[in-house]
Motif scaffolding. Structure first.
Motif, PDB file in Angstrom:
ATOM      1  N   SER A  56       0.812  -1.214   0.000  1.00  0.00           N
ATOM      2  CA  SER A  56       0.000   0.000   0.000  1.00  0.00           C
ATOM      3  C   SER A  56       0.849   1.270   0.000  1.00  0.00           C
ATOM      4  N   ALA A  57       1.886   1.304   0.828  1.00  0.00           N
ATOM      5  CA  ALA A  57       2.697   2.521   0.987  1.00  0.00           C
ATOM      6  C   ALA A  57       4.177   2.156   1.067  1.00  0.00           C
ATOM      7  N   PRO A  58       4.755   1.793  -0.096  1.00  0.00           N
ATOM      8  CA  PRO A  58       6.140   1.297  -0.094  1.00  0.00           C
ATOM      9  C   PRO A  58       7.177   2.353   0.311  1.00  0.00           C
ATOM     10  N   GLN A  59       6.790   3.631   0.258  1.00  0.00           N
ATOM     11  CA  GLN A  59       7.732   4.673   0.701  1.00  0.00           C
ATOM     12  C   GLN A  59       7.801   4.738   2.229  1.00  0.00           C
ATOM     13  N   VAL A  60       6.788   4.223   2.871  1.00  0.00           N
ATOM     14  CA  VAL A  60       6.696   4.377   4.327  1.00  0.00           C
ATOM     15  C   VAL A  60       7.023   3.077   5.070  1.00  0.00           C
ATOM     16  N   PHE A  61       6.559   1.946   4.509  1.00  0.00           N
ATOM     17  CA  PHE A  61       6.718   0.670   5.211  1.00  0.00           C
ATOM     18  C   PHE A  61       7.641  -0.283   4.459  1.00  0.00           C
ATOM     19  N   ASP A  62       8.339  -1.085   5.235  1.00  0.00           N
ATOM     20  CA  ASP A  62       9.152  -2.150   4.638  1.00  0.00           C
ATOM     21  C   ASP A  62       9.058  -3.367   5.555  1.00  0.00           C
ATOM     22  N   GLN A  63       9.551  -4.500   5.056  1.00  0.00           N
ATOM     23  CA  GLN A  63       9.654  -5.684   5.909  1.00  0.00           C
ATOM     24  C   GLN A  63      11.131  -5.924   6.173  1.00  0.00           C
ATOM     25  N   ASP A  64      11.501  -6.143   7.433  1.00  0.00           N
ATOM     26  CA  ASP A  64      12.911  -6.380   7.754  1.00  0.00           C
ATOM     27  C   ASP A  64      13.272  -7.823   7.388  1.00  0.00           C
ATOM     28  N   GLU A  65      14.485  -8.249   7.748  1.00  0.00           N
ATOM     29  CA  GLU A  65      14.890  -9.578   7.270  1.00  0.00           C
ATOM     30  C   GLU A  65      14.093 -10.704   7.921  1.00  0.00           C
ATOM     31  N   ASP A  66      13.392 -10.401   9.012  1.00  0.00           N
ATOM     32  CA  ASP A  66      12.484 -11.391   9.597  1.00  0.00           C
ATOM     33  C   ASP A  66      11.084 -11.299   9.001  1.00  0.00           C
ATOM     34  N   GLY A  67      10.904 -10.382   8.045  1.00  0.00           N
ATOM     35  CA  GLY A  67       9.592 -10.225   7.422  1.00  0.00           C
ATOM     36  C   GLY A  67       8.655  -9.322   8.200  1.00  0.00           C
TER      37      GLY A  67
ATOM     38  N   THR B 229       8.074 -12.626   2.030  1.00  0.00           N
ATOM     39  CA  THR B 229       7.969 -11.166   2.003  1.00  0.00           C
ATOM     40  C   THR B 229       7.791 -10.697   0.559  1.00  0.00           C
ATOM     41  N   VAL B 230       7.301  -9.478   0.431  1.00  0.00           N
ATOM     42  CA  VAL B 230       7.092  -8.901  -0.893  1.00  0.00           C
ATOM     43  C   VAL B 230       8.407  -8.950  -1.684  1.00  0.00           C
ATOM     44  N   ARG B 231       9.515  -8.628  -1.010  1.00  0.00           N
ATOM     45  CA  ARG B 231      10.806  -8.586  -1.689  1.00  0.00           C
ATOM     46  C   ARG B 231      11.271  -9.975  -2.118  1.00  0.00           C
ATOM     47  N   ARG B 232      11.169 -10.935  -1.195  1.00  0.00           N
ATOM     48  CA  ARG B 232      11.612 -12.298  -1.504  1.00  0.00           C
ATOM     49  C   ARG B 232      10.835 -12.858  -2.698  1.00  0.00           C
ATOM     50  N   ILE B 233       9.530 -12.612  -2.722  1.00  0.00           N
ATOM     51  CA  ILE B 233       8.707 -13.152  -3.801  1.00  0.00           C
ATOM     52  C   ILE B 233       9.049 -12.477  -5.130  1.00  0.00           C
ATOM     53  N   ARG B 234       9.359 -11.189  -5.065  1.00  0.00           N
ATOM     54  CA  ARG B 234       9.789 -10.501  -6.284  1.00  0.00           C
ATOM     55  C   ARG B 234      10.999 -11.211  -6.889  1.00  0.00           C
ATOM     56  N   GLY B 235      11.878 -11.679  -6.035  1.00  0.00           N
ATOM     57  CA  GLY B 235      13.079 -12.390  -6.488  1.00  0.00           C
ATOM     58  C   GLY B 235      12.761 -13.715  -7.179  1.00  0.00           C
ATOM     59  N   LEU B 236      11.570 -14.255  -6.924  1.00  0.00           N
ATOM     60  CA  LEU B 236      11.196 -15.532  -7.548  1.00  0.00           C
ATOM     61  C   LEU B 236      10.604 -15.354  -8.946  1.00  0.00           C
ATOM     62  N   ARG B 237      10.362 -14.094  -9.322  1.00  0.00           N
ATOM     63  CA  ARG B 237       9.736 -13.808 -10.609  1.00  0.00           C
ATOM     64  C   ARG B 237      10.359 -14.544 -11.796  1.00  0.00           C
ATOM     65  N   PRO B 238      11.701 -14.439 -11.973  1.00  0.00           N
ATOM     66  CA  PRO B 238      12.293 -15.110 -13.135  1.00  0.00           C
ATOM     67  C   PRO B 238      12.018 -16.611 -13.136  1.00  0.00           C
ATOM     68  N   ALA B 239      12.087 -17.248 -11.980  1.00  0.00           N
ATOM     69  CA  ALA B 239      11.838 -18.696 -11.905  1.00  0.00           C
ATOM     70  C   ALA B 239      10.383 -19.005 -12.258  1.00  0.00           C
ATOM     71  N   ILE B 240       9.460 -18.169 -11.795  1.00  0.00           N
ATOM     72  CA  ILE B 240       8.039 -18.396 -12.089  1.00  0.00           C
ATOM     73  C   ILE B 240       7.789 -18.190 -13.590  1.00  0.00           C
ATOM     74  N   GLU B 241       8.411 -17.141 -14.146  1.00  0.00           N
ATOM     75  CA  GLU B 241       8.234 -16.894 -15.580  1.00  0.00           C
ATOM     76  C   GLU B 241       8.729 -18.076 -16.398  1.00  0.00           C
ATOM     77  N   ARG B 242       9.860 -18.633 -15.979  1.00  0.00           N
ATOM     78  CA  ARG B 242      10.425 -19.777 -16.704  1.00  0.00           C
ATOM     79  C   ARG B 242       9.457 -20.962 -16.648  1.00  0.00           C
ATOM     80  N   THR B 243       8.948 -21.243 -15.467  1.00  0.00           N
ATOM     81  CA  THR B 243       8.004 -22.358 -15.298  1.00  0.00           C
ATOM     82  C   THR B 243       6.789 -22.186 -16.204  1.00  0.00           C
ATOM     83  N   VAL B 244       6.238 -20.979 -16.214  1.00  0.00           N
ATOM     84  CA  VAL B 244       5.047 -20.701 -17.022  1.00  0.00           C
ATOM     85  C   VAL B 244       5.373 -20.846 -18.514  1.00  0.00           C
TER      86      VAL B 244
END
Ligand code: HEM
Lengths: 63, 391
Positions: free
Chosen positions: A19-30, B110-125
């Motif tokens: 929703s607000a990527p400029q404001v919130f993030d997830q740390d390495e624990d998510g 996490t949103v970031r981790r899943i973004r990293g899976l994009r290339p693998a998902i694209e390949r599978t599809v």
């Protein structure tokens, strides 16, 4: 607007980051972290994030 | 259970000839909100239909997700697994027991981790589309695309070696094919998958890799005997749910071609079809009032996700498929502490699955009339049995 987050309640759904990527993030624990205080442009997005958070981990204090 | 309310409706109401969500849901929601129902096994449970009430149920700590509590509703033909049966099945645990598992897993989703899976998902599809195109000019989009894609993506996520992916895919397919497989075959498939997963955990313990299982083992907060249950949960929770959304979404896009190529169709598909309508089952462990109705300790609760997602007080013209609306407050992924862990993965998977399909096969069309589509009426999830297409 001031934001408080309760990281104990966070379940890492990621709704705030979407929703607000400029404001919130997830740390390495998510878990939610605050990147920056929201500017006037971000207030509406923060309200959406607060409403969508499934575990009530984010509170926005208006004013 | 004693109740003064005399109106008891039979549930589930999904049956041949009835559209989904069933029009009954609108009636319940607009009149009473909460309705007492009779489940297939004769037990009673509250149906909860309003968006606001569903959210209230799913965030109330006096309401439990644990199937071992007396009164927990059983809506399916297949028994609800309990902790005793599968340790690590944390969707059936309450706080704080649940939270240890959830916290261990969220870094993987996490949103970031899943973004990293994009290339693998694209390949599978792409690989699935190559295979479909090479095989001719028609396909069953459920068997050839919607089911294999999420299974292959989960096997990548778990670190299943490529040589085992066919085994993995075939067993997960048996698990979800209610008509093409018998109870005994499904039981065998579960056993084989569990045995395979245990062996995989053993291998990763000896030779760790860059994958979810190896990282969970290294972190150590989930015991090895719980880990196989956790992995089974990821597999089962993420397979047919995603597959049904891919197949139904394609049908809806073919009916509404102006939305092909618009990524907002993903969120609206999740809301519109609400395939996990009766997945977030609960039981009250204390007396609690929801939407003005007293629910007694021990009463089963069935929040109807499809009813909440078609609630006019939350969505304008809810029976219309309109990706331009902001639909993200839907409860297609549930709400509260159990809200879907895989939701960011699903969004990326659906987006890629639609985009690539219509890019590679722009003239794809249904090979049966609309009325000829075979709906799954008997499963817990709403979906299509088959989706014949040609190009
Ligand atoms: C379109 C696809 C999907 C839908 C509609 C969906 C729906 C849901 C729903 C409604 C819940 C809440 C259950 C409850 O309240 O008791 C849930 C939980 C869960 N989902 Fe999904 N899901 C999908 C895909 C996935 C995927 C791809 C994964 C993982 C690979 C996944 C993993 C989980 C897990 C682990 C939980 C339990 C979370 C917890 O208890 O904290 N789901 N899902």
């Amino acid at each position: 607007m001031r934001i408080t987050i309760d990281s104990e309640r966070c379940v890492g759904a990621g709704q705030c980051v979407l929703s607000a990527p400029q404001v919130f993030d997830q740390d390495e624990d998510g878990i939610v972290t605050l990147l920056a205080a929201p500017g006037p442009d971000e207030a509406a997005k923060v309200r959406i994030a607060t409403a969508l958070c499934p575990s009530g981990a984010i509170t926005a204090h208006e004013g | 259970m004693t109740h003064s309310d005399p109106v008891v409706v039979d549930f589930p109401t999904r049956k041949p000839g009835v559209p989904f969500p069933p029009p009954d849901y609108d009636g319940y929601r607009d009149h009473q909100g909460l309705v007492l129902s009779r489940l297939p096994n004769g037990a009673r449970a509250w149906l909860v239909t309003r968006h606001e009430d569903v959210r209230a149920v799913l965030t109330d700590s006096r309401i439990s997700s644990n199937p071992s509590h007396k009164g927990f509703p059983n809506v399916g033909t297949v028994g609800v697994p309990t902790q005793e049966q599968i340790p690590g099945w944390f969707v059936g645990l309450d706080s704080p027991e649940h939270d240890r598992f959830r916290k261990a897993l969220i870094p993987e989703f996490t949103v970031r981790r899943i973004r990293g899976l994009r290339p693998a998902i694209e390949r599978t599809v792409e690989e699935r589309l190559d295979a479909m195109l090479a095989a001719g000019n028609s396909a069953d989009l459920v068997a050839d695309y919607a089911l294999p894609v999420p299974s292959l993506v989960i096997s990548t996520l778990l670190g299943v070696p490529p040589s085992d992916r066919d085994f993995f895919e075939s067993r997960t397919r048996t698990l979800v094919s209610l008509r093409a497989s018998t109870d005994a075959q499904r039981e065998t498939a579960v056993k084989e998958l569990l045995r395979y997963i245990k062996r995989l955990v053993g291998i990763k313990a000896k030779w760790p890799g860059d994958d979810l299982i190896s990282r969970l083992l290294a972190a150590g907060s989930i015991a090895p005997h719980e880990l196989s249950g956790v992995l089974m949960l990821l597999l089962i929770a993420g397979h047919e749910t995603t597959a049904n959304n891919i197949a139904l979404g394609v049908v809806t896009l073919l009916r509404n071609p102006q939305w092909i190529g618009d990524d907002r169709a993903v969120e609206e598909t999740l809301r519109f079809h609400s395939v996990a309508d009766i997945v977030s089952l609960r039981v009250a462990v204390e007396d609690v009032e929801i939407g003005g109705q007293l629910i007694k300790a021990g009463d089963g609760i069935v929040p109807l996700i499809a009813a909440a997602n078609h609630d006019t007080s939350a969505f304008e013209c809810p029976h219309m498929f309109d990706p331009s609306r902001s639909a993200r407050h839907h409860v297609a992924f549930g709400y509260g502490i159990h809200q879907c862990l895989g939701q960011n993965l699903v969004r990326v998977e659906m987006e890629i699955a639609y985009r690539k399909l219509f890019e590679r096969i722009p003239d794809i069309r249904l090979a049966v009339p609309d009325e000829g589509l075979s709906i799954k009426y008997d499963g817990v999830l709403y979906g299509l049995e088959q989706l014949p297409v040609r190009w």
